[in-house]
Scaffold this motif. Structure first.
Motif, PDB file in Angstrom:
ATOM      1  N   LEU A  36       0.817  -1.209   0.000  1.00  0.00           N
ATOM      2  CA  LEU A  36       0.000   0.000   0.000  1.00  0.00           C
ATOM      3  C   LEU A  36       0.854   1.263   0.000  1.00  0.00           C
ATOM      4  O   LEU A  36       0.464   2.274  -0.579  1.00  0.00           O
ATOM      5  CB  LEU A  36      -0.935  -0.008   1.213  1.00  0.00           C
ATOM      6  N   LYS A  37       2.023   1.187   0.617  1.00  0.00           N
ATOM      7  CA  LYS A  37       2.934   2.337   0.621  1.00  0.00           C
ATOM      8  C   LYS A  37       3.674   2.477  -0.709  1.00  0.00           C
ATOM      9  O   LYS A  37       4.094   3.571  -1.071  1.00  0.00           O
ATOM     10  CB  LYS A  37       3.945   2.190   1.758  1.00  0.00           C
ATOM     11  N   GLN A  38       3.837   1.360  -1.404  1.00  0.00           N
ATOM     12  CA  GLN A  38       4.552   1.360  -2.690  1.00  0.00           C
ATOM     13  C   GLN A  38       3.667   0.686  -3.744  1.00  0.00           C
ATOM     14  O   GLN A  38       3.956  -0.418  -4.198  1.00  0.00           O
ATOM     15  CB  GLN A  38       5.870   0.599  -2.562  1.00  0.00           C
ATOM     16  N   PRO A  39       2.567   1.322  -4.135  1.00  0.00           N
ATOM     17  CA  PRO A  39       1.592   0.658  -5.004  1.00  0.00           C
ATOM     18  C   PRO A  39       2.132   0.258  -6.367  1.00  0.00           C
ATOM     19  O   PRO A  39       1.572  -0.633  -7.006  1.00  0.00           O
ATOM     20  CB  PRO A  39       0.468   1.688  -5.124  1.00  0.00           C
ATOM     21  N   SER A  40       3.211   0.870  -6.821  1.00  0.00           N
ATOM     22  CA  SER A  40       3.771   0.476  -8.114  1.00  0.00           C
ATOM     23  C   SER A  40       4.253  -0.973  -8.098  1.00  0.00           C
ATOM     24  O   SER A  40       4.332  -1.619  -9.152  1.00  0.00           O
ATOM     25  CB  SER A  40       4.923   1.405  -8.510  1.00  0.00           C
TER      26      SER A  40
END
Length: 214
Positions: A36-40
């Motif tokens: 969720l913090k790094q959706p990529s």
């Protein structure tokens, strides 16, 4: 290099367990909160979930442990990639797990601040997890059956010397014995109950949406 493979579903105390294993030196630990913090990274996770685990070494290059989704759906692949890693199956009473999951991870987060680009990343990721059995459209009995079957499959497939079946209520002792580390002189972490889950996810998603819009 991954040293702990978390095979337990989310809502089995994985947020507390993440803090615990990091306190024990297995830091950082990958958890759904990282996605969720790094959706990529959902692009690569989706690729792995859809049958191409070749992306996992790069995805997990900087992590020493994994817990929660989506990694728990790829425990077999991780066992092949990290043959010396131990497998940690976090479990919980099935009915209590379902009730907690229904109030949190099985209930879609609706947030008017979610960026369309973020939503476009999360949709195929969710579909890929569903293809591995984690579906939000199942009735209670069917979802509990998925949960039980997953746990039974892990128990049957992993050599007992490599596996710990664990409830967070057991505290430090069995976890530390399994990992071969000393019991720390601090209380076992407790975090992310159902009441706070949705607020935490909403804050993370809103923050990422704002970042993607700037």
């Amino acid at each position: 290099m991954v040293e702990i493979i978390g095979a337990g579903f989310g809502r089995t105390g994985t947020a507390s367990l993440k803090r615990a294993v990091e306190l024990l030196g297995f830091d950082p630990c990958h958890h759904m909160s990282e996605v969720l913090k790094q959706p990529s990274t959902t692009v690569q996770w989706t690729t792995a979930l859809n049958g191409d685990p070749s992306v996992l070494p790069e995805l997990l290059r900087d992590y020493r442990a994994t817990l929660d989704f989506p990694g728990c759906l790829l425990w077999r692949e991780m066992m092949d990639l990290y043959p010396s890693a131990k497998v940690l199956l976090s479990v919980r009473d099935p009915k209590k797990w379902y009730d907690s999951a229904r109030a949190t991870i099985l209930s879609p987060i609706r947030n008017e601040n979610i960026d369309q680009n973020l939503a476009a990343l999360l949709a195929p990721f969710s579909e890929a997890m569903a293809s591995r059995g984690f579906r939000r459209d199942l009735a209670e009995a069917d979802m509990i059956a998925v949960f039980n079957k997953h746990n039974e499959t892990v128990r049957a497939a992993v050599d007992p010397s490599r596996l710990l079946v664990y409830e967070v209520s057991e505290g430090w002792e069995p976890l530390c014995a399994f990992l071969g580390v000393e019991v720390p002189d601090v209380p076992f972490p407790r975090s992310n109950d159902s009441a706070s889950f949705r607020d935490n996810v909403t804050k993370i998603i809103s923050g990422r949406a704002q970042d993607m819009a700037t």
